[in-house]
Design an enzyme around this catalytic site. Structure first.
Site, short mmCIF file in Angstrom:
data_model
loop_
_atom_site.label_atom_id
_atom_site.label_comp_id
_atom_site.label_asym_id
_atom_site.label_seq_id
_atom_site.Cartn_x
_atom_site.Cartn_y
_atom_site.Cartn_z
N ASP A 14 0.85 -1.19 0.00
CA ASP A 14 0.00 0.00 0.00
C ASP A 14 0.89 1.24 0.00
O ASP A 14 2.04 1.20 0.44
CB ASP A 14 -0.98 -0.01 1.18
CG ASP A 14 -0.36 -0.52 2.47
OD1 ASP A 14 0.88 -0.69 2.53
OD2 ASP A 14 -1.11 -0.73 3.44
N GLU A 23 -5.55 3.32 4.16
CA GLU A 23 -5.93 3.90 5.45
C GLU A 23 -7.41 4.25 5.55
O GLU A 23 -7.93 4.38 6.66
CB GLU A 23 -5.09 5.16 5.73
CG GLU A 23 -3.59 4.89 5.93
CD GLU A 23 -3.28 4.13 7.21
OE1 GLU A 23 -4.20 3.86 8.00
OE2 GLU A 23 -2.09 3.78 7.39
ZN LIG Z 1 -2.24 2.48 9.13
ZN LIG Z 2 -0.70 0.49 7.45
#
Ligand SMILES: [Zn+2]
Ligand SMILES: [Zn+2]
Length: 417
Positions: free
Chosen positions: A79, A149
């Site tokens: 990510d 997130e």
């Molecule tokens: Zn995080």
């Molecule tokens: Zn994370």
């Protein structure tokens, strides 16, 4: 010498660009769905390595594809997004950035969850595989995901047509940097990270002058009763020992001491380790809040809005068996059984949508001596800054090596000759 070890031996040669690349990402963090600079740097690097690159998926995600003969197809995910957190470390490469968030507010931004480390380790893995094509066969797909997130980045790549862009993976892998020692990896079969939901609850009272409470319906008194009762769900409605969290993270109402406001807004967050418990928490929360509103005789029922929703990360047993055996071979007793996390991840939305088995594990980035000292004093929570803290500061070089080694070992356990 195993082919995996041969690939791992190349890590030392990449150290300089690893650290330069990581520091660049760390100094230039981007919020969820704003990761355009990060994605551009990754795409350039992947293209230079000979990967087929597809950008603009979901819309800021990207994938590389490296086909190297017959064999298994492995997807590995990192990510890319940072957080609206002010960096408080004194690192020479600390973030001094501010940016506009999705609401237009000006906020500090920091890689406080280590996603810059995830990107660096996956790119390093991509480079090591590209440099050692004689050591493996099959197809390798490094995937760089936006917006973990906020819980929607993985889904946005699926919605952006990921399944039509990449070959269907036989297995999917992902990892997270945590404040464990920087020589440790931790994995577990089955549920490893909790399901999570955020809920925005709007309570509708009736505003009035603060001196005439009998003329209104006070949403603050109502909200107070609700907070009290919500804290009884885990302790009174669930079987003791059942994992669940119900947190009221925000309660906002009113503007002045002598005005009873018309509305109040509660922000709730729940965590569970099964869909059954998750559904039970939602049912209990809605039942209690609706009943308390009726008890207060509110002019209209409350509104519930669910957001920032994360799936249960339920690791496939067979993938755990396969990868943890490789971890044991390369990490020895530093390959440990992961403690089930109360945190959450949207990684599994991708393999679930693609029908692929998967494993998500943790790797450490903390100095082992510092960790051992804090653990001996019973002060891990106080002395080791956690993810999302403004003081979160993995030890750069060893943490990159640890995450790269873990990803290479896991990928090569499927692709190695
Ligand atoms: Zn995080
Ligand atoms: Zn994370």
């Amino acid at each position: 010498m195993s082919t995996t070890q041969k690939v791992l031996d190349g890590i030392a040669d990449l150290k300089d660009w690893h650290e330069a690349f990581y520091q660049d990402l760390h100094q230039n963090p981007e919020l969820s769905f704003q990761e355009t600079r990060t994605a551009g740097l990754i795409a350039d690097r992947l293209r230079a390595l000979g990967y087929e690159v597809h950008e603009g998926i979901g819309p800021t995600g990207l994938v590389g594809i490296l086909r190297n003969g017959d064999g298994t197809t492995v997807l590995a995910r990192a990510d890319m997004d940072a957080l609206p957190v002010e960096e408080l470390t004194d690192l020479p490469y600390r973030s001094k950035h501010t940016t506009s968030d999705a609401t237009g507010a000006q906020v500090h931004v920091m890689h406080a969850c280590g996603h810059d480390m995830h990107v660096t380790c996956l790119l390093a893995t991509a480079e090591l595989l590209a440099n050692n094509k004689d050591a493996w066969s099959g197809t390798f797909i490094p995937l760089f995901q936006p917006a973990e997130e906020v819980g929607t980045g993985a889904k946005s790549m699926i919605d952006g047509g990921l399944a039509d862009i990449i070959p269907t993976p036989d297995v999917a892998l992902g990892q997270h940097l945590v404040p464990l020692p920087y020589d440790v990896v931790a994995s577990r079969p089955g549920p490893a990270m909790s399901a999570a939901d955020s809920i925005r609850v709007t309570l509708h009272g009736r505003g009035t002058h603060g001196s005439m409470p009998h003329g209104g319906i006070d949403p603050i008194t109502l909200g107070g009763a609700i907070v009290q009762r919500l804290n009884g769900i885990v302790s009174r409605e669930l079987r003791p020992g059942t994992f669940a969290v119900v947190t009221v993270g925000s309660f906002q109402a009113g503007s002045k001491s002598n005005i009873i406001p018309a509305d109040a807004v509660l922000l709730l967050n729940i965590r569970a380790y099964s869909e059954r418990v998750r559904a039970k928490l939602k049912e209990s929360i809605e039942r209690i809040i609706i009943a308390e509103c009726e008890a207060s005789d509110t002019p209209q029922p409350p509104d519930f809005e669910y957001y920032d929703q994360f799936p249960l990360t339920d690791n496939t047993e067979a993938v755990y068996d396969h990868v943890s055996a490789a971890f044991a071979e390369h990490f020895g007793d530093k390959s440990t059984l992961m403690t089930p996390s109360t945190g959450s991840e949207d990684f599994s939305d991708i393999p679930v949508a693609l029908g692929a088995p998967f494993l998500f594990w943790n790797f450490g980035g903390t100095d082992p001596d510092v960790y051992a000292t804090a653990a001996a004093a019973g002060r891990l929570a106080q002395d080791i800054p956690s993810n999302h803290s403004g003081y979160f500061a993995p030890v750069m070089g060893p943490a990159i090596d640890n995450g790269t080694k873990a990803m290479v070992v896991a990928v090569m356990s499927y692709l190695g000759n």
